[in-house]
Design a protein around this motif. Structure first.
Motif, PDB file in Angstrom:
ATOM      1  N   GLU A   1      43.319  60.286  41.746  1.00 20.74           N
ATOM      2  CA  GLU A   1      42.452  59.428  42.692  1.00 20.74           C
ATOM      3  C   GLU A   1      41.378  58.577  42.011  1.00 20.74           C
ATOM      4  OE1 GLU A   1      40.860  62.058  45.392  1.00 20.74           O
ATOM      5  OE2 GLU A   1      42.828  62.723  46.450  1.00 20.74           O
ATOM      6  N   SER A   2      40.832  59.257  40.853  1.00 21.46           N
ATOM      7  CA  SER A   2      39.774  58.483  40.070  1.00 21.46           C
ATOM      8  C   SER A   2      40.312  57.382  39.416  1.00 21.46           C
ATOM      9  CB  SER A   2      39.148  59.446  39.055  1.00 21.46           C
ATOM     10  OG  SER A   2      38.327  58.519  38.319  1.00 21.46           O
TER      11      SER A   2
ATOM     12  N   LEU B   1      38.938  48.496  42.099  1.00 18.01           N
ATOM     13  CA  LEU B   1      37.456  47.834  41.752  1.00 18.01           C
ATOM     14  C   LEU B   1      37.976  46.630  40.763  1.00 18.01           C
ATOM     15  CD1 LEU B   1      34.915  50.999  41.406  1.00 18.01           C
ATOM     16  CD2 LEU B   1      35.206  49.425  43.212  1.00 18.01           C
ATOM     17  N   ALA B   2      38.795  47.123  39.810  1.00 15.55           N
ATOM     18  CA  ALA B   2      38.857  45.913  38.665  1.00 15.55           C
ATOM     19  C   ALA B   2      39.739  44.673  39.571  1.00 15.55           C
ATOM     20  CB  ALA B   2      40.094  46.465  37.757  1.00 15.55           C
ATOM     21  N   VAL B   3      40.659  45.027  40.305  1.00 11.88           N
ATOM     22  CA  VAL B   3      41.206  43.752  41.084  1.00 11.88           C
ATOM     23  C   VAL B   3      40.240  43.160  42.018  1.00 11.88           C
ATOM     24  CG1 VAL B   3      42.898  43.210  42.828  1.00 11.88           C
ATOM     25  CG2 VAL B   3      43.451  45.170  41.128  1.00 11.88           C
TER      26      VAL B   3
ATOM     27  N   SER C   1      38.047  40.749  39.819  1.00  7.60           N
ATOM     28  CA  SER C   1      39.050  39.544  39.508  1.00  7.60           C
ATOM     29  C   SER C   1      38.882  38.676  40.710  1.00  7.60           C
ATOM     30  CB  SER C   1      40.335  40.008  39.042  1.00  7.60           C
ATOM     31  OG  SER C   1      41.057  39.095  38.700  1.00  7.60           O
ATOM     32  N   VAL C   2      39.445  39.041  41.845  1.00  9.39           N
ATOM     33  CA  VAL C   2      39.370  38.298  42.992  1.00  9.39           C
ATOM     34  C   VAL C   2      37.990  37.573  43.364  1.00  9.39           C
ATOM     35  CG1 VAL C   2      39.798  38.104  45.329  1.00  9.39           C
ATOM     36  CG2 VAL C   2      41.423  39.357  43.961  1.00  9.39           C
ATOM     37  N   GLN C   3      37.007  38.291  43.158  1.00  6.90           N
ATOM     38  CA  GLN C   3      35.619  37.800  43.514  1.00  6.90           C
ATOM     39  C   GLN C   3      35.082  36.562  42.336  1.00  6.90           C
ATOM     40  OE1 GLN C   3      33.770  38.186  46.041  1.00  6.90           O
ATOM     41  NE2 GLN C   3      32.303  36.940  45.503  1.00  6.90           N
TER      42      GLN C   3
END
Length: 312
Positions: A191-192, A199-201, A204-206
């Motif tokens: 789960e971690s 969070l990484a995706v 990147s989108v932001q």
């Protein structure tokens, strides 16, 4: 005359009988009579005021149109009925006006009006009638005592266990406990890992969105024309009438007097009977008009009455 009064009470809030008094209407909302469990629809309540006797021309004009006679003849006809009604009251006989009510004299010599309850003059309530609904009886749950039976106690006989099997069971329990710990910590690590990837995706989108915003230019080649909004004022269909005159000069005199007294007075165009009406003022709601009329009656004139009409 009974029929003509009844017709006008459907359309107007004040109908004056010259030299006798005025019949006033007030709307009462729907209500419930808790003593009889009866529901009543909205209706017009009729009242009588013997102090309003000024001829506003409403009843006389209606009689003239209905009887197809001139205004003076209609005025004489109304006066004849007023004389008849006054003679009945003087002889202690009631004046019964069909579908309107009954008027009698009390011991002090004042007129007492008893309205007729069998007719609803509010056109919005057409087809609605009172009805009786039985009261709603709600079920009351009573608490019941729970009786427990006394039973004989259960005797537990301890089981004789084999010592040779106890060691095997201990090893099995330790092995099962180890598997459980491994599965728990493995699930936590999985789960971690998923959360870190998410969070990484998102990061990147932001970053890409912020880059696009910085590169964008906010310039409109063909801007839309400006829009002008107009707001319609509330219609003022309720008017307090100060007087109606055959001669326009008399109306002008009263208009000048009311204006000097501070009223927002005005003179409207002659009606179809040629009468020039002078108004104390106009209002958008019936409540405002009634409140203003009560103040005018106290401070200036008891003959003010309300006209419901959309002015051109």
């Amino acid at each position: 005359m009974d029929y003509y009064l009844s017709q006008l009470l459907y359309r107007y809030q004040c109908v004056t009988v010259p030299g006798f008094g005025a019949f006033l209407t007030e709307i009462r909302s729907a209500h419930l009579d808790e003593t009889t469990n009866t529901f009543y629809p909205p209706k017009k309540i009729i009242a009588f005021n013997a102090n309003i006797k000024n001829n506003d021309g409403l009843l006389t004009q209606h009689v003239a149109m209905s009887e197809k006679i001139n205004y003076n003849q209609a005025s004489e006809l109304v006066d004849d009925f007023v004389t008849l009604w006054k003679s009945l009251l003087k002889s202690n006989d009631p004046v019964v006006i069909k579908n309107v009510g009954k008027i009698v004299l009390n011991v002090e010599g004042s007129m007492v009006f008893e309205p007729y309850e069998g007719l609803n003059y509010l056109t919005d309530s057409f087809g609605l009638s009172s009805f009786v609904s039985p009261p709603v009886k709600r079920e009351v749950l009573k608490e019941q005592a729970v009786v427990f039976e006394t039973k004989a106690p259960i005797k537990i006989t301890p089981e004789t266990r084999n010592k040779s099997n106890n060691n095997w069971l201990k090893y099995a329990a330790v092995f099962a406990l180890g598997i459980s710990f491994a599965a728990y910590f493995g699930n936590q690590w999985y789960e971690s890992k998923i959360e870190e990837d998410r969070l990484a995706v998102e990061k990147s989108v932001q970053q890409k969105v912020e880059q696009k915003i910085q590169e964008a230019t906010f310039f409109i080649q063909n801007p839309l024309p400006s829009v002008t909004m107009t707001y319609a004022d509330k219609k003022q269909n309720y008017h307090i009438v100060a007087g109606a005159f055959r001669e326009e000069r008399n109306a002008e005199k009263l208009l000048s007097i009311l204006t000097n007294l501070g009223f927002n007075a005005k003179k409207i165009a002659p009606n179809k009977f040629g009468l020039h009406q002078v108004l104390y003022g106009s209002y958008s709601t019936a409540e405002d008009a009634h409140s203003a009329r009560e103040n005018i009656i106290k401070t200036h004139s008891k003959d003010a009455w309300i006209l419901v009409q959309e002015l051109q």
